[in-house]
Enzyme design. Structure first.
Site, PDB file in Angstrom:
ATOM      1  N   GLY A  12       0.695  -1.305  -0.047  1.00  0.00           N
ATOM      2  CA  GLY A  12       0.047   0.027   0.129  1.00  0.00           C
ATOM      3  C   GLY A  12       0.926   1.363   0.109  1.00  0.00           C
ATOM      4  CE  LYS A  16      -3.634   1.637  -3.592  1.00  0.00           C
ATOM      5  NZ  LYS A  16      -2.397   1.565  -2.706  1.00  0.00           N
ATOM      6  N   GLY A  40      -5.917   5.606   2.003  1.00  0.00           N
ATOM      7  CA  GLY A  40      -5.687   6.989   2.159  1.00  0.00           C
ATOM      8  C   GLY A  40      -5.135   7.358   0.601  1.00  0.00           C
ATOM      9  CG  HIS A  41      -6.465   6.386  -2.672  1.00  0.00           C
ATOM     10  ND1 HIS A  41      -7.278   5.621  -3.316  1.00  0.00           N
ATOM     11  CD2 HIS A  41      -5.746   5.418  -1.879  1.00  0.00           C
ATOM     12  CE1 HIS A  41      -7.159   4.328  -3.229  1.00  0.00           C
ATOM     13  NE2 HIS A  41      -5.947   4.264  -2.352  1.00  0.00           N
ATOM     14  CD  GLN A 223      -6.726  -1.255   2.004  1.00  0.00           C
ATOM     15  OE1 GLN A 223      -7.467  -1.984   1.449  1.00  0.00           O
ATOM     16  NE2 GLN A 223      -7.214  -0.290   2.437  1.00  0.00           N
ATOM     17  CB  THR A 298      -3.170   8.992   3.784  1.00  0.00           C
ATOM     18  OG1 THR A 298      -1.958   8.787   2.891  1.00  0.00           O
ATOM     19  CG2 THR A 298      -3.935  10.322   3.219  1.00  0.00           C
ATOM     20  CB  SER A 412       4.625   8.784 -10.751  1.00  0.00           C
ATOM     21  OG  SER A 412       4.479   9.911  -9.901  1.00  0.00           O
TER      22      SER A 412
HETATM   23  P1  IMP Z   1      -6.870  -2.849   8.423  1.00  0.00           P
HETATM   24  O1  IMP Z   1      -7.128  -2.845   6.976  1.00  0.00           O
HETATM   25  O2  IMP Z   1      -7.390  -1.491   8.970  1.00  0.00           O
HETATM   26  O3  IMP Z   1      -7.565  -4.033   9.337  1.00  0.00           O
HETATM   27  O4  IMP Z   1      -5.256  -2.903   8.853  1.00  0.00           O
HETATM   28  C1  IMP Z   1      -4.530  -4.080   8.513  1.00  0.00           C
HETATM   29  C2  IMP Z   1      -3.235  -3.711   7.883  1.00  0.00           C
HETATM   30  O5  IMP Z   1      -3.315  -3.181   6.688  1.00  0.00           O
HETATM   31  C3  IMP Z   1      -2.448  -2.879   8.731  1.00  0.00           C
HETATM   32  O6  IMP Z   1      -1.017  -3.223   8.734  1.00  0.00           O
HETATM   33  C4  IMP Z   1      -2.606  -1.507   8.214  1.00  0.00           C
HETATM   34  O7  IMP Z   1      -1.638  -0.582   8.357  1.00  0.00           O
HETATM   35  C5  IMP Z   1      -2.779  -2.162   6.740  1.00  0.00           C
HETATM   36  N1  IMP Z   1      -3.482  -0.729   5.724  1.00  0.00           N
HETATM   37  C6  IMP Z   1      -4.775  -0.859   5.793  1.00  0.00           C
HETATM   38  N2  IMP Z   1      -5.070   0.015   4.852  1.00  0.00           N
HETATM   39  C7  IMP Z   1      -4.075   0.601   4.238  1.00  0.00           C
HETATM   40  C8  IMP Z   1      -3.630   1.306   3.224  1.00  0.00           C
HETATM   41  O8  IMP Z   1      -4.460   2.129   2.724  1.00  0.00           O
HETATM   42  N3  IMP Z   1      -2.218   1.777   3.068  1.00  0.00           N
HETATM   43  C9  IMP Z   1      -1.348   0.992   3.727  1.00  0.00           C
HETATM   44  N4  IMP Z   1      -1.489   0.123   4.723  1.00  0.00           N
HETATM   45  C10 IMP Z   1      -2.962   0.041   5.006  1.00  0.00           C
END
Ligand code: IMP
Length: 429
Positions: A12, A16, A40-41, A223, A298, A412
Site C-alpha cells: 500500500g 495510487k 488513504g488516497h 491497499q 494518510t 511518476s
Molecule cells: P486494516 O485494514 O485497518 O484492518 O489494517 C490491516 C493492515 O493493513 C495494517 O497493517 C494496516 O496498516 C494496513 N493498511 C490498511 N489500509 C492501508 C492503506 O491504505 N495503506 C497501507 N496500509 C494499510
C-alpha cells in the site's frame, strides 16, 4: 483497452491516488471494489491536496464514480467525507456517485472491536487502522452483516441488528466490554440513512450497461497486494482481497470485464503496521527514505517503515495480480544516494529462494540478498521525459523491470499529475 484495474504491488501507499487521478481523465467511470476508509488516497491538483479514504478518486474530477459491493462502508464516514470534499468545492450528488445496495456497513461496534483486539495483550497485534474494517468483513462472511439495502427496510432492521448483537455481545462479554443495545445501533443507522439511500443502486447492472455502451471503467484498488487476505503476509494483512482479480466480484462484473492491470510500484518499499518486511532499513537509510518520501500514513498519521526495493515480492505480485505494466512512483526519493540496493532473492535457512514463503515463521526468517546499483547525483523530480533522467536512473528502472518481469507503463516523478512520463497508455491497445 476498455477497462483498467489499478492495484498497489507492495504494502500500500505506492502513490495510487495520483495515478488513478491521472488515468481518470481517460475513464468514464471510476469504481472502488474492496477495502473501506482504511485507504488513504492523496491527489494534488493545481497545488491543492485532496485526501480521500472511502470515496473513489474520480469524484475530484467530476467523473461518475461507484462504491462497489466489495467495499465495507462506514455510513457516518461516508457522509463526513462527502461534506469534507464539498468544503473544498467538490459537490457529490447521486448524479456522480452510486453505492452498491449489497455493500456491508461498518458500525461503531466494529470500530470498537478492532480497537479492543489491537489493545488486548493476549491477541496478535496487526497494527490495523482501527476503523473496523476486519470485524465488518467478518460479519459479511458470517452472514450477519447489515448492508446498505437494509437501511431502506426499517421494519426489519431491528431484527437484523438483534441477530447481529447475539454474536457481538457474546464477544464483548468475553472481552470485558459493555454490551450494546440494539436501539443504539438502530439510532446510529437511522441518523444517516436518508443521506445514503439516494446514492444506493444496482451497481452490477449499471456497470454492465455502461460497459456495453463502450464506456471505459477504471477500477481503483486500495491497499496493496501484499496486504491481500490470501496472498499477503498473513496474518499481517487487511481483511479483503486486494489483488486485481477482486475488481470483478467486488463490483459485480465477471472476470472478462478486466482488460489491463496496472501495478503501482514505489521505487523503494514502505509498510505501515506490524508484520514481516525483509528489506526494512531500521537505520539512517530508512530515515532518509522516510524523510525524503514524506512517509507518514494518510489515514492514521503513523510513521511508515522504509526499506530498499524488494523485487521478490513485486515479481510475485506481478503474477498474483496478472499485472501487465507498472507505474513506478517516487524515483526522485532515491536522488543523491551513492548506491542503491535492490533485493533479488531471499536466503531461508541457508538456502536461496526466489519467492515469499507462505508461513509466518518463514516470512520472518528470510534474509534479503541484495544487488547494489550505482546511484545518481542529479534530480529526477519533475522529469517529464526519459531524456531528462540521468543514465543511472534509467539503468535502475530497467533493472527493476527485468527483475519483476513487467515493464514500466508510467513513471511518476512528483505528486503533481503532469510530472508523469507515459510509456504505454493502459487505456490504449
Ligand atoms: P486494516 O485494514 O485497518 O484492518 O489494517 C490491516 C493492515 O493493513 C495494517 O497493517 C494496516 O496498516 C494496513 N493498511 C490498511 N489500509 C492501508 C492503506 O491504505 N495503506 C497501507 N496500509 C494499510
Amino acid at each position: 483497452m476498455a477497462n483498467v484495474v489499478v492495484v498497489g504491488s507492495q504494502w500500500g501507499d505506492e502513490g495510487k491516488g495520483k495515478i488513478v487521478d491521472w488515468l481518470s481523465e481517460r475513464a468514464d467511470v471510476v469504481v472502488r471494489y474492496q477495502g473501506g476508509h482504511n485507504a488513504g488516497h492523496t491527489l494534488v491538483i493545481d497545488g491543492v491536496s485532496y485526501k480521500l479514504s472511502l470515496l473513489p478518486s474520480g469524484l475530484v474530477r467530476g467523473k461518475f464514480s461507484v462504491i462497489g459491493n466489495g467495499v465495507v462502508v462506514d455510513p457516518h464516514h461516508f457522509v463526513a467525507e462527502i461534506a469534507k470534499i464539498a468544503a473544498q468545492g467538490i459537490s457529490v450528488t447521486p448524479d456522480v456517485l452510486r453505492i452498491a445496495e449489497n455493500a456491508p456497513l461498518i458500525l461503531s461496534l466494529h470500530r470498537e472491536l478492532d480497537a479492543l483486539r489491537e489493545d488486548s495483550n493476549s491477541g496478535l497485534k496487526i497494527g490495523t487502522t482501527r476503523r473496523g474494517i476486519g470485524p465488518a468483513y467478518e460479519d459479511k462472511v458470517g452472514r450477519r452483516a447489515i448492508r446498505v439495502c437494509d437501511l431502506g427496510e426499517p421494519e426489519t432492521l431491528m431484527d437484523k441488528i438483534e441477530r447481529l448483537l447475539t454474536h457481538h455481545n457474546a464477544l464483548r462479554r468475553g472481552m470485558g466490554a459493555a454490551e450494546v443495545e440494539a436501539q443504539v445501533i438502530h439510532d446510529e443507522l437511522m441518523a444517516v440513512a436518508d443521506q445514503i439511500l439516494p446514492f444506493m443502486d444496482r451497481v452490477w447492472e449499471l456497470l454492465d450497461e455502461r460497459r456495453k455502451r463502450g464506456e471505459r471503467i477504471l477500477f481503483e484498488g486500495a491497499q496493496g497486494a501484499l496486504l491481500d487476505n490470501d496472498h499477503g503476509t498473513y496474518p499481517f494483512v487487511t481483511s479483503s482481497n486486494t489483488v486485481a482479480g477482486q475488481a470483478a466480484p467486488g463490483s459485480g462484473l465477471g472476470p472478462t470485464a478486466v482488460d489491463y492491470v496496472l501495478g503501482i510500484t514505489k521505487a523503494y518499499t514502505t509498510r505501515v503496521g506490524e508484520g514481516p518486511f525483509p528489506t526494512e532499513q531500521d537505520n539512517e537509510t530508512g530515515q532518509f527514505l522516510g524523510e525524503r518520501g514524506h512517509e507518514f500514513g494518510t489515514v492514521t498519521g503513523r510513521k511508515r517503515r522504509c526499506g530498499w526495493f524488494d523485487a521478490v515480492i513485486v515479481k510475485q505480485t506481478v503474477r498474483t495480480s496478472g499485472i501487465h505494466g507498472i507505474a513506478l512512483t517516487k524515483l526522485d526519493v532515491l536522488d543523491g544516494l551513492d548506491e542503491i540496493k535492490v533485493c533479488v532473492g531471499y536466503e531461508l535457512d541457508g538456502e536461496r529462494i526466489d519467492h515469499l514463503p507462505a508461513s509466518m515463521g518463514a516470512q520472518s526468517r528470510v534474509k534479503p540478498i541484495y544487488e547494489t546499483l550505482e546511484g545518481w547525483k542529479e534530480t529526477t523530480a519533475g522529469a517529464r521525459s526519459w531524456a531528462e533522467l540521468p543514465a543511472q536512473a534509467i539503468k535502475y528502472v530497467r533493472r527493476v523491470e527485468e527483475l519483476i518481469g513487467a515493464t514500466v507503463a508510467l513513471l511518476s516523478t512528483s505528486p503533481e499529475r503532469e510530472d508523469t512520463i507515459l510509456v504505454q497508455d493502459p487505456f490504449q491497445d
